[in-house]
Design a protein around this motif. Sequence first.
Motif, PDB file in Angstrom:
ATOM      1  N   GLN A  87     106.822  37.897 -50.866  1.00 18.64           N
ATOM      2  CA  GLN A  87     107.097  38.160 -52.280  1.00 18.64           C
ATOM      3  C   GLN A  87     108.558  38.548 -52.459  1.00 18.64           C
ATOM      4  OE1 GLN A  87     104.394  40.977 -53.908  1.00 18.64           O
ATOM      5  NE2 GLN A  87     105.205  40.827 -55.962  1.00 18.64           N
ATOM      6  N   LYS A  88     109.217  37.945 -53.408  1.00 18.26           N
ATOM      7  CA  LYS A  88     110.608  38.238 -53.695  1.00 18.26           C
ATOM      8  C   LYS A  88     110.721  39.643 -54.292  1.00 18.26           C
ATOM      9  CE  LYS A  88     114.682  36.058 -55.593  1.00 18.26           C
ATOM     10  NZ  LYS A  88     115.231  34.919 -56.309  1.00 18.26           N
ATOM     11  N   THR A  89     111.727  40.400 -53.875  1.00 16.38           N
ATOM     12  CA  THR A  89     111.917  41.750 -54.386  1.00 16.38           C
ATOM     13  C   THR A  89     113.163  41.824 -55.252  1.00 16.38           C
ATOM     14  OG1 THR A  89     113.161  42.441 -52.429  1.00 16.38           O
ATOM     15  CG2 THR A  89     110.776  42.818 -52.398  1.00 16.38           C
ATOM     16  N   TYR A  90     113.161  42.818 -56.138  1.00 18.29           N
ATOM     17  CA  TYR A  90     114.267  43.028 -57.065  1.00 18.29           C
ATOM     18  C   TYR A  90     114.575  44.516 -57.133  1.00 18.29           C
ATOM     19  CZ  TYR A  90     112.797  38.400 -58.677  1.00 18.29           C
ATOM     20  OH  TYR A  90     112.462  37.070 -58.735  1.00 18.29           O
ATOM     21  N   ASP A  91     115.795  44.835 -57.523  1.00 17.21           N
ATOM     22  CA  ASP A  91     116.135  46.221 -57.837  1.00 17.21           C
ATOM     23  C   ASP A  91     115.713  46.479 -59.274  1.00 17.21           C
ATOM     24  OD1 ASP A  91     117.222  46.821 -55.381  1.00 17.21           O
ATOM     25  OD2 ASP A  91     119.271  46.349 -55.975  1.00 17.21           O
ATOM     26  N   ARG A  92     114.868  47.491 -59.464  1.00 18.52           N
ATOM     27  CA  ARG A  92     114.381  47.888 -60.793  1.00 18.52           C
ATOM     28  C   ARG A  92     114.724  49.352 -60.997  1.00 18.52           C
ATOM     29  NH1 ARG A  92     113.740  43.020 -62.909  1.00 18.52           N
ATOM     30  NH2 ARG A  92     112.049  41.846 -61.982  1.00 18.52           N
ATOM     31  N   THR A  93     115.517  49.627 -62.008  1.00 20.90           N
ATOM     32  CA  THR A  93     115.929  50.996 -62.302  1.00 20.90           C
ATOM     33  C   THR A  93     115.083  51.549 -63.432  1.00 20.90           C
ATOM     34  OG1 THR A  93     118.181  50.566 -61.557  1.00 20.90           O
ATOM     35  CG2 THR A  93     117.867  52.456 -63.019  1.00 20.90           C
ATOM     36  N   ARG A 133     113.284  49.161 -55.038  1.00 18.95           N
ATOM     37  CA  ARG A 133     113.424  47.805 -54.488  1.00 18.95           C
ATOM     38  C   ARG A 133     111.993  47.300 -54.346  1.00 18.95           C
ATOM     39  NH1 ARG A 133     116.999  43.811 -54.316  1.00 18.95           N
ATOM     40  NH2 ARG A 133     116.729  42.514 -52.506  1.00 18.95           N
ATOM     41  N   THR A 134     111.563  46.439 -55.268  1.00 19.43           N
ATOM     42  CA  THR A 134     110.147  46.092 -55.330  1.00 19.43           C
ATOM     43  C   THR A 134     109.920  44.675 -55.837  1.00 19.43           C
ATOM     44  OG1 THR A 134     108.011  46.803 -56.221  1.00 19.43           O
ATOM     45  CG2 THR A 134     109.909  47.056 -57.660  1.00 19.43           C
ATOM     46  N   GLY A 135     108.774  44.150 -55.514  1.00 20.30           N
ATOM     47  CA  GLY A 135     108.316  42.887 -56.061  1.00 20.30           C
ATOM     48  C   GLY A 135     107.220  43.099 -57.093  1.00 20.30           C
ATOM     49  N   TYR A 136     106.812  44.352 -57.262  1.00 16.87           N
ATOM     50  CA  TYR A 136     105.745  44.677 -58.212  1.00 16.87           C
ATOM     51  C   TYR A 136     106.273  44.774 -59.640  1.00 16.87           C
ATOM     52  CZ  TYR A 136     103.053  45.847 -54.054  1.00 16.87           C
ATOM     53  OH  TYR A 136     102.418  45.792 -52.855  1.00 16.87           O
ATOM     54  N   LEU A 137     105.377  44.685 -60.603  1.00 17.89           N
ATOM     55  CA  LEU A 137     105.735  44.776 -62.017  1.00 17.89           C
ATOM     56  C   LEU A 137     105.509  46.170 -62.582  1.00 17.89           C
ATOM     57  CD1 LEU A 137     104.216  41.386 -63.229  1.00 17.89           C
ATOM     58  CD2 LEU A 137     106.597  41.904 -62.637  1.00 17.89           C
ATOM     59  N   VAL A 138     104.850  47.049 -61.809  1.00 15.59           N
ATOM     60  CA  VAL A 138     104.568  48.420 -62.253  1.00 15.59           C
ATOM     61  C   VAL A 138     104.745  49.390 -61.093  1.00 15.59           C
ATOM     62  CG1 VAL A 138     102.892  47.704 -64.014  1.00 15.59           C
ATOM     63  CG2 VAL A 138     102.103  48.346 -61.747  1.00 15.59           C
ATOM     64  N   THR A 139     104.901  50.653 -61.447  1.00 15.93           N
ATOM     65  CA  THR A 139     104.865  51.740 -60.476  1.00 15.93           C
ATOM     66  C   THR A 139     104.079  52.876 -61.108  1.00 15.93           C
ATOM     67  OG1 THR A 139     106.186  53.092 -58.952  1.00 15.93           O
ATOM     68  CG2 THR A 139     107.027  52.851 -61.207  1.00 15.93           C
ATOM     69  N   GLU A 140     103.665  53.841 -60.301  1.00 22.31           N
ATOM     70  CA  GLU A 140     102.909  54.981 -60.812  1.00 22.31           C
ATOM     71  C   GLU A 140     103.624  56.270 -60.452  1.00 22.31           C
ATOM     72  OE1 GLU A 140      98.785  54.957 -59.767  1.00 22.31           O
ATOM     73  OE2 GLU A 140      98.437  53.022 -60.740  1.00 22.31           O
ATOM     74  N   THR A 141     103.528  57.239 -61.362  1.00 16.22           N
ATOM     75  CA  THR A 141     104.211  58.511 -61.151  1.00 16.22           C
ATOM     76  C   THR A 141     103.495  59.641 -61.877  1.00 16.22           C
ATOM     77  OG1 THR A 141     106.404  59.544 -61.198  1.00 16.22           O
ATOM     78  CG2 THR A 141     105.771  58.290 -63.126  1.00 16.22           C
ATOM     79  N   GLU A 184     105.663  50.209 -66.519  1.00 12.05           N
ATOM     80  CA  GLU A 184     105.824  48.768 -66.388  1.00 12.05           C
ATOM     81  C   GLU A 184     107.307  48.440 -66.462  1.00 12.05           C
ATOM     82  OE1 GLU A 184     103.401  46.638 -69.173  1.00 12.05           O
ATOM     83  OE2 GLU A 184     101.610  47.782 -68.639  1.00 12.05           O
ATOM     84  N   PHE A 185     107.774  47.680 -65.481  1.00 11.15           N
ATOM     85  CA  PHE A 185     109.179  47.282 -65.481  1.00 11.15           C
ATOM     86  C   PHE A 185     109.375  46.244 -66.575  1.00 11.15           C
ATOM     87  CE2 PHE A 185     108.410  48.256 -60.861  1.00 11.15           C
ATOM     88  CZ  PHE A 185     109.017  49.499 -60.900  1.00 11.15           C
ATOM     89  N   THR A 186     110.339  46.473 -67.429  1.00 12.35           N
ATOM     90  CA  THR A 186     110.609  45.540 -68.516  1.00 12.35           C
ATOM     91  C   THR A 186     111.299  44.302 -67.960  1.00 12.35           C
ATOM     92  OG1 THR A 186     112.704  46.656 -68.965  1.00 12.35           O
ATOM     93  CG2 THR A 186     110.783  47.370 -70.248  1.00 12.35           C
ATOM     94  N   GLY A 187     111.524  43.330 -68.822  1.00 15.30           N
ATOM     95  CA  GLY A 187     112.130  42.076 -68.398  1.00 15.30           C
ATOM     96  C   GLY A 187     113.502  42.228 -67.777  1.00 15.30           C
TER      97      GLY A 187
END
Length: 119
Positions: free
Chosen positions: A20-26, A75-83, A102-105
């Motif tokens: 799965q491709k990963t991206y930096d999501r801030t 650094r993730t390939g997921y569209l969401v994280t939990e906290t 949810e990571f936005t576009g």
Amino acid sequence: MILRIAVVACVAVSLAGCVQKTYDRTVIYELDASAADSITSIGARGSDKPLSWDEDLALTPVVKDSLYRLVVTYRTGYLVTETKFAVNGKLELHDKPNRRIEFTGGDTTIYRARFNQTP
């Protein structure tokens, strides 16, 4: 022998395609903690690094005893994280679901929350 090599080659190609491709999501977390009493520390915990469920990552006060902020890059390939947030080491939302971000576009998501109130 040729059949065995062909099978191994097909399996290798199949496995390479599963990565799965990963991206930096801030995520910019902004927390209203004005309802909390006697604040000595505020942190975030979560399911994805650099957060963990075992240790708080400190939020910085913007307005003391009221508004706090944290900027996290995943650094993730997921569209969401939990906290969840913690005040003085005690987690919020006891026996309630985690907050789902949810990571936005784009590359940066702003998440605003009130301590111990469900989203």
